[in-house]
Design an enzyme around this catalytic site. Structure first.
Site, PDB file in Angstrom:
ATOM      1  N   SER A  29       0.802  -1.230   0.000  1.00 53.58           N
ATOM      2  CA  SER A  29       0.000   0.000   0.000  1.00 53.58           C
ATOM      3  C   SER A  29       0.833   1.278   0.000  1.00 53.58           C
ATOM      4  O   SER A  29       0.321   2.349  -0.298  1.00 53.58           O
ATOM      5  CB  SER A  29      -0.940   0.017   1.211  1.00 53.58           C
ATOM      6  OG  SER A  29      -0.215   0.164   2.413  1.00 53.58           O
ATOM      7  N   LYS A  50       0.880   4.409   7.017  1.00 54.63           N
ATOM      8  CA  LYS A  50       0.356   5.232   5.919  1.00 54.63           C
ATOM      9  C   LYS A  50       0.981   6.618   6.017  1.00 54.63           C
ATOM     10  O   LYS A  50       1.683   6.944   6.981  1.00 54.63           O
ATOM     11  CB  LYS A  50      -1.169   5.366   5.997  1.00 54.63           C
ATOM     12  CG  LYS A  50      -1.945   4.062   6.071  1.00 54.63           C
ATOM     13  CD  LYS A  50      -1.962   3.287   4.773  1.00 54.63           C
ATOM     14  CE  LYS A  50      -2.761   1.997   4.921  1.00 54.63           C
ATOM     15  NZ  LYS A  50      -2.703   1.169   3.689  1.00 54.63           N
TER      16      LYS A  50
END
Length: 278
Positions: free
Chosen positions: A42, A119
């Site tokens: 990701s 993230k």
């Protein structure tokens, strides 16, 4: 008799040494740095599957999430941070706390599952965040996005979870070249970083998210292959992340393994030793 006492004393000293080592490791992991191995794609191409790094826990101060979770299903271990430090959960405050900055790459606890996620911090408290045709808008204005070639990798199973990459030029067979368009995104404040594009999909066009006070909005750099704040946590995404759920900032990759285990030293990527995280 003396020999038995000597053996007994040796065993006791060994146990003490092990206990002290565990205590030191616990303090190190709780208050200073936490090891983290990238499990998914990701955050490509900023972070690759198999990158190993230490998370700086001193960056944002301490909360219940600073306590380590020990999850090893193979050995029947499932000790959550709340099992150890749950008494400090719920006030959304931190000890010696400092505010994260937009653009930081952050490890945090998922608001529902409690699993560690990594993230990039996109939205600060009070910000309005939206995606329009794949472009990030902050407080009504688009951020700067410039083309930067392509990111290429081999189409094969990656990491211990044997995940196959998604490709913009897909489908690609085993051993083929998997490519994605690469861009440089510059956030307000001047932080520039790489993002990838795979295809046009629902997450490229969203409603406006207003970040609540004491919460943050996170997105993966591999925008079309990231479960993040664009989806509410009650729907399987991340949603808004409370301040107290932040664990620390990721600053540098220590080394990286392209194999199924970081112990497979022959699969280490020599070009990623001590690489700074932008």
């Amino acid at each position: 008799m003396a020999t038995e006492e000597k053996k007994s004393g040796g065993i006791v000293e060994t146990i003490k040494t092990v206990v002290y080592a565990l205590l030191i490791a616990g303090v190190f992991r709780t208050f200073l740095f936490q090891p983290f191995w990238i499990p998914s794609g990701s955050m490509k191409d900023t972070l690759l599957i198999g990158d190993f790094l230490f998370v700086n826990k001193m960056a944002y101060g301490y909360s219940y999430a600073s306590c380590p979770s020990v999850i090893a299903p193979r050995f029947g271990l499932n000790i959550d941070a709340k099992d150890i430090c749950g008494v400090f959960d719920g006030d959304n405050k931190r000890l010696f706390g400092s505010e994260p900055e937009r653009g930081d790459v952050v490890v945090f606890r998922h608001p529902v599952s409690g699993r560690d996620f990594i993230k990039r911090l996109i939205g600060l408290p009070g910000d309005k965040v939206q995606m329009r045709k794949g472009v990030l808008f902050l407080n009504g204005s688009p951020v700067s996005v410039e083309p930067n070639g392509t990111f290429e990798e081999i189409a094969e199973e990656q990491g211990p979870q044997r995940l196959r990459p998604r490709c913009e030029n897909g489908p690609v067979g085993d051993g083929g070249v998997c490519s994605k368009s690469k861009f440089v995104e510059t956030l307000p404040g001047g932080v520039s970083h790489s993002i990838l594009n795979i295809t046009a999909q629902g997450s490229d066009n969203t409603s406006v998210y207003t970040v609540p006070e004491g919460h943050y909005f996170f997105m993966g750099d591999n925008r079309d292959n990231s479960s993040d704040s664009r989806v509410p946590n009650i729907a399987g995404g991340v949603g808004f992340v409370p301040y107290e759920n932040l664990i620390g900032r990721a600053d540098r990759v220590m080394f990286s393994s392209a194999g199924r285990s970081m112990l497979f030293f022959w699969t280490w990527r020599s070009d990623r030793y001590f690489q700074a995280i932008d």
